[in-house]
Design a protein around this motif. Structure first.
Motif, mmCIF file in Angstrom:
data_model
loop_
_atom_site.group_PDB
_atom_site.id
_atom_site.type_symbol
_atom_site.label_atom_id
_atom_site.label_comp_id
_atom_site.label_asym_id
_atom_site.label_seq_id
_atom_site.Cartn_x
_atom_site.Cartn_y
_atom_site.Cartn_z
ATOM 1 N N LEU A 1 23.343 66.931 17.275
ATOM 2 C CA LEU A 1 24.472 67.767 17.307
ATOM 3 C C LEU A 1 25.738 67.184 17.142
ATOM 4 N N GLU B 1 28.162 76.912 12.892
ATOM 5 C CA GLU B 1 29.265 76.528 14.057
ATOM 6 C C GLU B 1 30.458 75.750 13.415
ATOM 7 N N LYS C 1 24.197 75.221 14.795
ATOM 8 C CA LYS C 1 25.173 74.298 14.956
ATOM 9 C C LYS C 1 26.106 73.914 13.626
#
Length: 180
Positions: free
Chosen positions: A66, A98, A95
């Motif tokens: 991440l 995002e 992720k």
């Protein structure tokens, strides 16, 4: 002078550790296509994050992955037949989306052995994978994965039928790759 609303839509410049983050299903493409793509990017001097090359032993994998997504300028997502069967890949994808929306991460997609419309609409093997996820994971998580998949698959990308290589104008690099 720019108004506050117009400047809020442009993400601020950020420093990146990696030029490219590779998201892929290891069982499908690690030693084939993704391995060759990783080598080609490195030959061009493009700093690329690939999980088996960059993970430090003893670190929590999910946190490091991440963080690597956060610290990348581009994400290249290699969709393959078993990509959606991996909750790990889907967490990465969520992720990535995002970071695209919040940090301006640029996305390039490769459809390796799958049709873009099957990915976008979660048909065929992607539908089967999501049926299994719905039995094991909560509805909201599966919905976030579906939404991320639909959003990213709406981007134009390259398919394994396109044997002309990959050109990413934003980084001004050209890769010729044998898709077979």
């Amino acid at each position: 002078m720019a108004s506050a609303s117009s400047s809020a839509s442009i993400p601020p410049p950020r420093s990146c550790t990696y030029d490219v983050f590779l998201s892929f299903r290891g069982e499908d493409t690690r030693t084939g296509f993704t391995g060759h793509l990783y080598a080609a990017l490195n030959r061009k001097g493009i700093t690329t994050y690939k999980d088996d090359k960059n993970l430090r032993k003893g670190h929590v994998i999910s946190k490091e992955l991440l963080k690597a997504i956060d610290e990348s300028m581009f994400a290249v997502i290699v969709f393959s037949p078993d990509y959606a069967s991996s909750s790990w890949c889907l967490d990465e994808l969520q992720k990535i989306m995002e970071c695209k929306n919040q940090l301006g991460l640029q996305i390039e997609t490769v459809f390796y052995g799958v049709e873009p419309c099957d990915v976008r609409h979660q048909r065929g093997i992607f539908e089967e994978a999501f049926k299994k996820h719905e039995q094991r994971h909560d509805r909201e998580k599966v919905k976030r994965w579906r939404d991320a998949l639909t959003q990213v698959a709406a981007h134009s990308g390259w398919t394994s039928k396109n044997e002309h290589g990959i050109y990413c104008s934003s980084t001004n690099f050209l890769l010729f790759s044998h898709w077979r």
